[in-house]
Design a protein around this motif. Structure first.
Motif, PDB file in Angstrom:
ATOM      1  N   ILE A  85       0.840  -1.206   0.000  1.00  0.00           N
ATOM      2  CA  ILE A  85       0.000   0.000   0.000  1.00  0.00           C
ATOM      3  C   ILE A  85       0.867   1.245   0.000  1.00  0.00           C
ATOM      4  CG2 ILE A  85      -1.531   1.363   1.462  1.00  0.00           C
ATOM      5  CD1 ILE A  85      -3.002  -0.667  -0.128  1.00  0.00           C
ATOM      6  N   GLY A  86       1.908   1.251   0.814  1.00  0.00           N
ATOM      7  CA  GLY A  86       2.817   2.401   0.833  1.00  0.00           C
ATOM      8  C   GLY A  86       3.469   2.635  -0.513  1.00  0.00           C
ATOM      9  N   ARG A  87       3.805   1.549  -1.200  1.00  0.00           N
ATOM     10  CA  ARG A  87       4.409   1.687  -2.529  1.00  0.00           C
ATOM     11  C   ARG A  87       3.418   2.292  -3.516  1.00  0.00           C
ATOM     12  NH1 ARG A  87       4.826  -1.063  -7.244  1.00  0.00           N
ATOM     13  NH2 ARG A  87       3.341  -2.634  -6.493  1.00  0.00           N
ATOM     14  N   LEU A  88       2.150   1.868  -3.421  1.00  0.00           N
ATOM     15  CA  LEU A  88       1.129   2.421  -4.325  1.00  0.00           C
ATOM     16  C   LEU A  88       0.914   3.912  -4.088  1.00  0.00           C
ATOM     17  CD1 LEU A  88      -1.600  -0.394  -4.300  1.00  0.00           C
ATOM     18  CD2 LEU A  88       0.103   0.066  -6.056  1.00  0.00           C
ATOM     19  N   VAL A  89       0.918   4.281  -2.789  1.00  0.00           N
ATOM     20  CA  VAL A  89       0.747   5.707  -2.474  1.00  0.00           C
ATOM     21  C   VAL A  89       1.934   6.503  -2.996  1.00  0.00           C
ATOM     22  CG1 VAL A  89       0.585   7.376  -0.587  1.00  0.00           C
ATOM     23  CG2 VAL A  89      -0.730   5.254  -0.490  1.00  0.00           C
ATOM     24  N   GLU A  90       3.129   5.981  -2.804  1.00  0.00           N
ATOM     25  CA  GLU A  90       4.322   6.688  -3.241  1.00  0.00           C
ATOM     26  C   GLU A  90       4.359   6.860  -4.754  1.00  0.00           C
ATOM     27  OE1 GLU A  90       9.206   6.211  -2.971  1.00  0.00           O
ATOM     28  OE2 GLU A  90       7.861   4.796  -1.959  1.00  0.00           O
ATOM     29  N   LEU A  91       3.913   5.844  -5.500  1.00  0.00           N
ATOM     30  CA  LEU A  91       3.923   5.903  -6.964  1.00  0.00           C
ATOM     31  C   LEU A  91       2.635   6.516  -7.526  1.00  0.00           C
ATOM     32  CD1 LEU A  91       5.479   2.395  -7.765  1.00  0.00           C
ATOM     33  CD2 LEU A  91       6.630   4.621  -7.706  1.00  0.00           C
ATOM     34  N   LYS A  92       1.719   6.901  -6.609  1.00  0.00           N
ATOM     35  CA  LYS A  92       0.442   7.509  -7.006  1.00  0.00           C
ATOM     36  C   LYS A  92      -0.336   6.583  -7.951  1.00  0.00           C
ATOM     37  CE  LYS A  92       2.216  12.200  -6.497  1.00  0.00           C
ATOM     38  NZ  LYS A  92       2.433  13.529  -7.133  1.00  0.00           N
ATOM     39  N   LEU A  93      -0.397   5.312  -7.537  1.00  0.00           N
ATOM     40  CA  LEU A  93      -1.115   4.328  -8.333  1.00  0.00           C
ATOM     41  C   LEU A  93      -2.447   3.931  -7.693  1.00  0.00           C
ATOM     42  CD1 LEU A  93       1.810   1.952  -9.364  1.00  0.00           C
ATOM     43  CD2 LEU A  93       0.699   3.706 -10.749  1.00  0.00           C
ATOM     44  N   ILE A  94      -2.832   4.621  -6.599  1.00  0.00           N
ATOM     45  CA  ILE A  94      -4.103   4.329  -5.949  1.00  0.00           C
ATOM     46  C   ILE A  94      -5.230   4.608  -6.933  1.00  0.00           C
ATOM     47  CG2 ILE A  94      -5.675   4.969  -4.096  1.00  0.00           C
ATOM     48  CD1 ILE A  94      -3.322   3.435  -3.113  1.00  0.00           C
ATOM     49  N   GLY A  95      -6.117   3.647  -7.082  1.00  0.00           N
ATOM     50  CA  GLY A  95      -7.251   3.797  -7.975  1.00  0.00           C
ATOM     51  C   GLY A  95      -6.989   3.302  -9.374  1.00  0.00           C
ATOM     52  N   VAL A  96      -5.743   3.012  -9.720  1.00  0.00           N
ATOM     53  CA  VAL A  96      -5.434   2.474 -11.046  1.00  0.00           C
ATOM     54  C   VAL A  96      -5.878   1.015 -11.104  1.00  0.00           C
ATOM     55  CG1 VAL A  96      -3.590   1.978 -12.690  1.00  0.00           C
ATOM     56  CG2 VAL A  96      -3.510   4.056 -11.305  1.00  0.00           C
ATOM     57  N   ALA A  97      -6.532   0.650 -12.177  1.00  0.00           N
ATOM     58  CA  ALA A  97      -7.065  -0.703 -12.319  1.00  0.00           C
ATOM     59  C   ALA A  97      -5.942  -1.733 -12.201  1.00  0.00           C
ATOM     60  CB  ALA A  97      -7.766  -0.857 -13.668  1.00  0.00           C
ATOM     61  N   GLY A  98      -6.188  -2.739 -11.334  1.00  0.00           N
ATOM     62  CA  GLY A  98      -5.227  -3.820 -11.149  1.00  0.00           C
ATOM     63  C   GLY A  98      -4.060  -3.495 -10.253  1.00  0.00           C
ATOM     64  N   SER A  99      -4.004  -2.291  -9.714  1.00  0.00           N
ATOM     65  CA  SER A  99      -2.847  -1.906  -8.900  1.00  0.00           C
ATOM     66  C   SER A  99      -2.877  -2.496  -7.491  1.00  0.00           C
ATOM     67  CB  SER A  99      -2.760  -0.382  -8.814  1.00  0.00           C
ATOM     68  OG  SER A  99      -3.942   0.147  -8.200  1.00  0.00           O
ATOM     69  N   GLY A 100      -4.034  -2.940  -7.050  1.00  0.00           N
ATOM     70  CA  GLY A 100      -4.130  -3.440  -5.677  1.00  0.00           C
ATOM     71  C   GLY A 100      -4.086  -4.943  -5.531  1.00  0.00           C
ATOM     72  N   GLU A 101      -3.783  -5.655  -6.618  1.00  0.00           N
ATOM     73  CA  GLU A 101      -3.774  -7.110  -6.558  1.00  0.00           C
ATOM     74  C   GLU A 101      -2.707  -7.635  -5.605  1.00  0.00           C
ATOM     75  OE1 GLU A 101      -5.895  -9.218  -7.848  1.00  0.00           O
ATOM     76  OE2 GLU A 101      -7.048  -7.511  -8.599  1.00  0.00           O
ATOM     77  N   ALA A 102      -1.565  -6.984  -5.550  1.00  0.00           N
ATOM     78  CA  ALA A 102      -0.463  -7.471  -4.719  1.00  0.00           C
ATOM     79  C   ALA A 102      -0.822  -7.450  -3.239  1.00  0.00           C
ATOM     80  CB  ALA A 102       0.796  -6.648  -4.973  1.00  0.00           C
ATOM     81  N   TYR A 103      -1.344  -6.311  -2.764  1.00  0.00           N
ATOM     82  CA  TYR A 103      -1.647  -6.235  -1.330  1.00  0.00           C
ATOM     83  C   TYR A 103      -2.849  -7.109  -0.978  1.00  0.00           C
ATOM     84  CZ  TYR A 103      -5.807  -3.167  -1.259  1.00  0.00           C
ATOM     85  OH  TYR A 103      -7.068  -2.649  -1.366  1.00  0.00           O
ATOM     86  N   ARG A 104      -3.808  -7.240  -1.915  1.00  0.00           N
ATOM     87  CA  ARG A 104      -4.967  -8.089  -1.622  1.00  0.00           C
ATOM     88  C   ARG A 104      -4.564  -9.565  -1.542  1.00  0.00           C
ATOM     89  NH1 ARG A 104      -8.130  -4.012  -4.382  1.00  0.00           N
ATOM     90  NH2 ARG A 104      -7.422  -4.750  -6.438  1.00  0.00           N
ATOM     91  N   SER A 105      -3.651  -9.984  -2.386  1.00  0.00           N
ATOM     92  CA  SER A 105      -3.190 -11.373  -2.315  1.00  0.00           C
ATOM     93  C   SER A 105      -2.432 -11.636  -1.019  1.00  0.00           C
ATOM     94  CB  SER A 105      -2.306 -11.688  -3.528  1.00  0.00           C
ATOM     95  OG  SER A 105      -1.116 -10.919  -3.502  1.00  0.00           O
ATOM     96  N   GLN A 106      -1.680 -10.627  -0.535  1.00  0.00           N
ATOM     97  CA  GLN A 106      -0.969 -10.787   0.736  1.00  0.00           C
ATOM     98  C   GLN A 106      -1.939 -10.872   1.904  1.00  0.00           C
ATOM     99  OE1 GLN A 106       2.226 -11.351   1.128  1.00  0.00           O
ATOM    100  NE2 GLN A 106       2.748 -11.125  -1.033  1.00  0.00           N
ATOM    101  N   LEU A 107      -2.973 -10.050   1.872  1.00  0.00           N
ATOM    102  CA  LEU A 107      -3.990 -10.108   2.935  1.00  0.00           C
ATOM    103  C   LEU A 107      -4.714 -11.451   2.923  1.00  0.00           C
ATOM    104  CD1 LEU A 107      -5.599  -6.535   2.845  1.00  0.00           C
ATOM    105  CD2 LEU A 107      -4.125  -7.511   4.612  1.00  0.00           C
ATOM    106  N   SER A 108      -5.003 -11.932   1.725  1.00  0.00           N
ATOM    107  CA  SER A 108      -5.654 -13.240   1.622  1.00  0.00           C
ATOM    108  C   SER A 108      -4.752 -14.344   2.167  1.00  0.00           C
ATOM    109  CB  SER A 108      -6.002 -13.514   0.157  1.00  0.00           C
ATOM    110  OG  SER A 108      -6.577 -14.802   0.017  1.00  0.00           O
ATOM    111  N   ALA A 109      -3.438 -14.255   1.869  1.00  0.00           N
ATOM    112  CA  ALA A 109      -2.500 -15.251   2.379  1.00  0.00           C
ATOM    113  C   ALA A 109      -2.422 -15.205   3.902  1.00  0.00           C
ATOM    114  CB  ALA A 109      -1.121 -15.015   1.773  1.00  0.00           C
ATOM    115  N   ALA A 110      -2.430 -14.005   4.471  1.00  0.00           N
ATOM    116  CA  ALA A 110      -2.386 -13.872   5.928  1.00  0.00           C
ATOM    117  C   ALA A 110      -3.622 -14.477   6.574  1.00  0.00           C
ATOM    118  CB  ALA A 110      -2.244 -12.402   6.314  1.00  0.00           C
ATOM    119  N   ASP A 111      -4.798 -14.191   6.003  1.00  0.00           N
ATOM    120  CA  ASP A 111      -6.051 -14.712   6.566  1.00  0.00           C
ATOM    121  C   ASP A 111      -6.113 -16.231   6.437  1.00  0.00           C
ATOM    122  OD1 ASP A 111      -8.847 -14.122   7.606  1.00  0.00           O
ATOM    123  OD2 ASP A 111      -9.295 -15.229   5.758  1.00  0.00           O
TER     124      ASP A 111
END
Length: 336
Positions: A85-111
């Motif tokens: 998430i911090g990387r997305l904020v830094e690169l200003k990729l928040i809201g870009v389609a497909g940009s959140g797949e990495a953090y969502r997969s990590q959250l899914s792995a943790a759960d």
């Protein structure tokens, strides 16, 4: 030193004089009772010590090790999601389609990791899973609902980070405390207690006494009964020596595997605590977890050895009864 002197004071001559005051029948009966007691004690000690060693290995492989590994992997995955998430904020990729797949997969792995180990730890993971779900919801709101409002987005993401990293009550600190407790449980499971040491010492002492008694019985049969060979006692002698060596070597090997696996579990925990939540750290944890599973997968042959030791212990009780009991029955008991 003359030959006569050596003959007179040889071990066989000294032992013959020690036994000279006992009648042959009483002497054989004494050897029989001694062997029964020693082999029974050795069989019991081997059974209890071997079973406990196998239980420790099984518990570490099935419960404690997976719990330590799962907690480490889940903590790294949750922290990795925050870094993404911090990387997305830094690169200003928040809201870009497909940009959140990495953090969502990590959250899914943790759960999923926490769900897999829920039945392998005594701790209640419900609170941690609830906080993780709240953290995930805050991230979703911060990255989707407020994608065009930088102020609200920053506030939401800050709340999410607090849920993850806040001292004592955050997801990561709670997981760290739980990791420490689970590692202590694993160490207690893998350790050989004083009573286990006492069990092995008891078995070895009893088996050593049985070997000496068998040698003495063979000497008596040869010296007084003119019997050079007694197949039952010879088989019991070989079997007793094997029982004194093989189970002990197996226990030592098993304990070595447990110690090696425990050291890897310590390193896995250290990596998840001290190393950054990076792909390399996650890969190291995965590789070391595979190594732990490989080390603990060798329990099948040790179980076969302990079962064989149990059968051998029963034979070690029966064979002296046959060897001395048949001789006593033929030469003495039938005359009553």
């Amino acid at each position: 030193m003359t030959a006569a002197y050596r003959l007179r004071y040889s071990p066989a001559a000294l032992w013959r004089r020690c036994l000279s005051g006992l009648r042959t029948r009483r002497l054989l009966e004494l050897h029989l009772v001694t062997l029964l007691v020693l082999t029974a004690v050795a069989a019991t000690a081997l059974f209890l010590s071997g079973r406990q060693a196998q239980r420790s290995a099984d518990a570490l492989a099935a419960r404690e090790a997976p719990a330590v590994q799962g907690l480490a992997a889940s903590r790294l995955a949750a922290l990795r999601a925050d870094e993404e998430i911090g990387r997305l904020v830094e690169l200003k990729l928040i809201g870009v389609a497909g940009s959140g797949e990495a953090y969502r997969s990590q959250l899914s792995a943790a759960d999923q990791g926490l769900s897999r180990i829920a039945d392998r730890t005594d701790a209640d993971l419900g609170t941690i899973k609830g906080l993780l779900a709240t953290y995930s919801d805050s991230l979703a709101r911060g990255t989707s609902l407020y994608g065009n409002d930088p102020l609200m987005r920053t506030q939401r993401l800050g709340q999410a980070e607090s849920l993850l990293t806040r001292e004592t009550v955050g997801v990561a600190p709670r997981l760290k405390v739980l990791q420490g407790r689970q590692l202590q449980h694993a160490e207690a499971t893998a350790a050989m207690g004083w009573w286990q040491h006492a069990g092995w010492w008891t078995a070895e002492i009893a088996l050593s006494g049985a070997v000496l008694t068998l040698l003495s019985a063979l000497f008596v049969l040869r010296d007084r009964c003119g019997r050079d060979w007694n197949p039952y006692l010879l088989a019991a002698l070989v079997l007793t020596v094997l029982l004194a060596v093989v189970p002990l070597m197996t226990a030592h090997s098993t304990q070595g595997d447990l110690d090696g696996a425990l050291e890897d579990l310590r390193q896995i925990t250290e990596i998840s605590w001290q190393g950054g939540a990076t792909e390399a750290a996650q890969r190291n944890v995965t590789e070391m977890s595979e190594e732990v599973r490989r080390q603990l997968a060798g329990g099948t042959w040790t179980e076969s050895v302990y079962r064989g030791a149990l059968v051998g212990s029963l034979l070690a009780v029966v064979l002296p009864v046959l060897g001395l009991g048949l001789r006593l029955d033929r030469d003495y008991w039938r005359r009553w």
